[in-house]
Design a protein around this motif. Structure first.
Motif, PDB file in Angstrom:
ATOM      1  N   GLY A  18       0.907  -1.299  -0.007  1.00  0.00           N
ATOM      2  CA  GLY A  18       0.092  -0.025  -0.022  1.00  0.00           C
ATOM      3  C   GLY A  18       0.860   1.339  -0.256  1.00  0.00           C
ATOM      4  O   GLY A  18       0.535   2.146  -0.748  1.00  0.00           O
ATOM      5  N   ASP A  19       1.939   1.384   0.738  1.00  0.00           N
ATOM      6  CA  ASP A  19       2.763   2.509   0.741  1.00  0.00           C
ATOM      7  C   ASP A  19       3.531   2.565  -0.617  1.00  0.00           C
ATOM      8  O   ASP A  19       3.609   3.853  -1.003  1.00  0.00           O
ATOM      9  N   LEU A  20       3.911   1.581  -1.343  1.00  0.00           N
ATOM     10  CA  LEU A  20       4.304   1.813  -2.426  1.00  0.00           C
ATOM     11  C   LEU A  20       3.292   2.159  -3.696  1.00  0.00           C
ATOM     12  O   LEU A  20       3.776   2.969  -4.225  1.00  0.00           O
ATOM     13  N   MET A  21       2.032   1.898  -3.684  1.00  0.00           N
ATOM     14  CA  MET A  21       1.318   2.236  -4.383  1.00  0.00           C
ATOM     15  C   MET A  21       0.808   3.701  -4.093  1.00  0.00           C
ATOM     16  O   MET A  21       0.966   4.650  -5.099  1.00  0.00           O
ATOM     17  N   ALA A  22       0.746   4.193  -2.900  1.00  0.00           N
ATOM     18  CA  ALA A  22       0.684   5.579  -2.607  1.00  0.00           C
ATOM     19  C   ALA A  22       1.817   6.451  -3.107  1.00  0.00           C
ATOM     20  O   ALA A  22       1.678   7.467  -3.608  1.00  0.00           O
ATOM     21  N   THR A  23       3.049   6.121  -3.016  1.00  0.00           N
ATOM     22  CA  THR A  23       4.003   6.624  -3.494  1.00  0.00           C
ATOM     23  C   THR A  23       3.903   6.900  -4.869  1.00  0.00           C
ATOM     24  O   THR A  23       4.264   7.951  -5.648  1.00  0.00           O
ATOM     25  N   GLY A  24       3.665   5.751  -5.755  1.00  0.00           N
ATOM     26  CA  GLY A  24       3.618   5.809  -7.155  1.00  0.00           C
ATOM     27  C   GLY A  24       2.539   6.781  -7.678  1.00  0.00           C
ATOM     28  O   GLY A  24       2.591   7.603  -8.785  1.00  0.00           O
ATOM     29  N   SER A  25       1.393   6.881  -6.754  1.00  0.00           N
ATOM     30  CA  SER A  25       0.248   7.770  -6.891  1.00  0.00           C
ATOM     31  C   SER A  25       0.730   9.131  -7.018  1.00  0.00           C
ATOM     32  O   SER A  25       0.364  10.206  -7.771  1.00  0.00           O
ATOM     33  N   ALA A  26       1.740   9.721  -6.068  1.00  0.00           N
ATOM     34  CA  ALA A  26       2.234  10.778  -6.043  1.00  0.00           C
ATOM     35  C   ALA A  26       3.061  11.380  -7.292  1.00  0.00           C
ATOM     36  O   ALA A  26       2.882  12.509  -7.871  1.00  0.00           O
ATOM     37  N   PHE A  27       3.638  10.338  -8.022  1.00  0.00           N
ATOM     38  CA  PHE A  27       4.386  10.688  -9.376  1.00  0.00           C
ATOM     39  C   PHE A  27       3.263  10.878 -10.406  1.00  0.00           C
ATOM     40  O   PHE A  27       3.106  11.939 -11.126  1.00  0.00           O
ATOM     41  N   GLY A  28       2.171  10.193 -10.363  1.00  0.00           N
ATOM     42  CA  GLY A  28       0.973  10.282 -11.268  1.00  0.00           C
ATOM     43  C   GLY A  28       0.342  11.846 -11.007  1.00  0.00           C
ATOM     44  O   GLY A  28       0.152  12.549 -12.117  1.00  0.00           O
ATOM     45  N   TYR A  29       0.158  12.137  -9.683  1.00  0.00           N
ATOM     46  CA  TYR A  29      -0.492  13.332  -9.473  1.00  0.00           C
ATOM     47  C   TYR A  29       0.404  14.589  -9.930  1.00  0.00           C
ATOM     48  O   TYR A  29       0.032  15.636 -10.273  1.00  0.00           O
ATOM     49  N   ALA A  30       1.712  14.667  -9.710  1.00  0.00           N
ATOM     50  CA  ALA A  30       2.775  15.399  -9.895  1.00  0.00           C
ATOM     51  C   ALA A  30       2.547  15.726 -11.573  1.00  0.00           C
ATOM     52  O   ALA A  30       2.717  17.081 -11.983  1.00  0.00           O
ATOM     53  N   ALA A  31       2.539  14.811 -12.355  1.00  0.00           N
ATOM     54  CA  ALA A  31       2.570  14.876 -13.781  1.00  0.00           C
ATOM     55  C   ALA A  31       1.391  15.599 -14.141  1.00  0.00           C
ATOM     56  O   ALA A  31       1.231  16.342 -15.052  1.00  0.00           O
ATOM     57  N   TYR A  32       0.246  15.087 -13.633  1.00  0.00           N
ATOM     58  CA  TYR A  32      -1.172  15.654 -13.877  1.00  0.00           C
ATOM     59  C   TYR A  32      -1.153  17.091 -13.754  1.00  0.00           C
ATOM     60  O   TYR A  32      -1.497  18.037 -14.225  1.00  0.00           O
ATOM     61  N   LEU A  33      -0.706  17.585 -12.568  1.00  0.00           N
ATOM     62  CA  LEU A  33      -0.761  19.071 -11.893  1.00  0.00           C
ATOM     63  C   LEU A  33       0.469  19.739 -12.774  1.00  0.00           C
ATOM     64  O   LEU A  33      -0.192  20.983 -13.164  1.00  0.00           O
TER      65      LEU A  33
END
Length: 294
Positions: free
Chosen positions: A150-165
């Motif tokens: 779960g921690d790894l998934m959450a970290t990966g989501s940070a990359f995606g959100y940074a790209a989106y923003l």
């Protein structure tokens, strides 16, 4: 203008603090929950886009790609909530400012004011203490052995959100918020629907409360929260806007305390205070800089 944009990001971040609560309370698995979040938002966003004076025709492809990043970010984040605590999932997902600062410096050549860096560091410290302070009380939905996934998934989501923003920041000055949200939401529907089918998740809630939660996620979180964030991100440097997004873990922590009994002890409360202090320092530093016209 910058003051309005900063306020929009802060209010939007507080509203999306409702998202982890909605996912935890939903009748459906995470990806299916996010599918309905996009679906219920889309009609409102279509009307918003239709009345937007600044069209998105030349930027549709970029917006669709941005929506893919956002949908993947949401899916990873929501899935992380089933394998780790709300505190860890929210904290790691909100490492976005770190990635956004690097991307903004490399790609957009945005300067980072020392005061903004100081405020971001204080807020980050507060977010870490908030997560640590909540850890004894926060009970993950699954076994502790799966927490690292779960921690790894959450970290990966940070990359995606940074790209989106970052994409919103790049085109936000020339495209209206309605157009941004509609086209990104459209690709979000496609991505989450495909993922939900791939994962064989059920698609229909089994209670009236389940439907109401999905409607609330679509209207309040997606249209209201993400719409305000899209407005602010298009008008602020990427680092300051993402630092302001640290209001989300604070809002999520308070709501989790009220709803799930995940109480805030002294360390968590100190962390929450540091988040607020860091946001104040960062915004004051930004307010002291010459305004940029869009």
């Amino acid at each position: 203008m910058n003051g309005q944009a900063a306020l929009a990001v802060l209010v939007g971040a507080a509203l999306i603090g409702l998202a982890p609560i909605g996912v935890r309370l939903s009748d459906l698995p995470p990806v299916a929950t996010n599918l309905w979040r996009f679906v219920f938002a889309l009609p409102i966003l279509a009307l918003w886009a239709a009345n937007d004076k600044r069209g998105a025709a030349r930027d549709v492809r970029l917006l669709l790609i941005a929506g893919v990043f956002f949908a993947l970010e949401l899916s990873l984040w929501a899935a992380s909530l089933t394998k780790t605590t709300v505190a860890n999932a929210t904290l790691l997902t909100n490492m976005t400012p770190i990635f956004a600062a690097v991307f903004g410096w490399l790609l957009l050549k945005e300067r980072i004011a020392p005061g903004v860096l100081l405020g971001g560091a204080v807020a980050l410290t507060g977010a870490v203490l908030l997560a640590i302070g909540r850890a004894p009380a926060a009970v993950a939905p699954t076994s502790a052995d799966e927490g690292w996934i779960g921690d790894l998934m959450a970290t990966g989501s940070a990359f995606g959100y940074a790209a989106y923003l970052l994409m919103l920041r790049a085109i936000g000055a020339r495209v209206g918020v309605g157009g941004v949200m509609f086209w990104a939401g459209l690709s979000g529907v496609v991505v989450t629907f495909a993922l939900a089918l791939l994962l064989r998740e059920p698609l229909l809630p089994h209670s009236l409360q389940g439907w109401l939660i999905l409607i609330g996620l679509g209207v309040v979180v997606q249209v209201g929260g993400q719409g305000l964030i899209a407005y602010g991100v298009g008008r602020l440097p990427i680092l300051i806007s993402t630092v302001l997004l640290w209001m989300q873990p604070l809002a999520a922590a308070v709501l989790s305390w009220l709803i799930f009994g995940e109480a805030l002890g002294p360390l968590a409360l100190f962390g929450a205070a540091l988040i607020l202090a860091g946001l104040f320092v960062a915004q004051r530093a930004r307010a002291g800089q010459p305004a940029k016209t869009q």
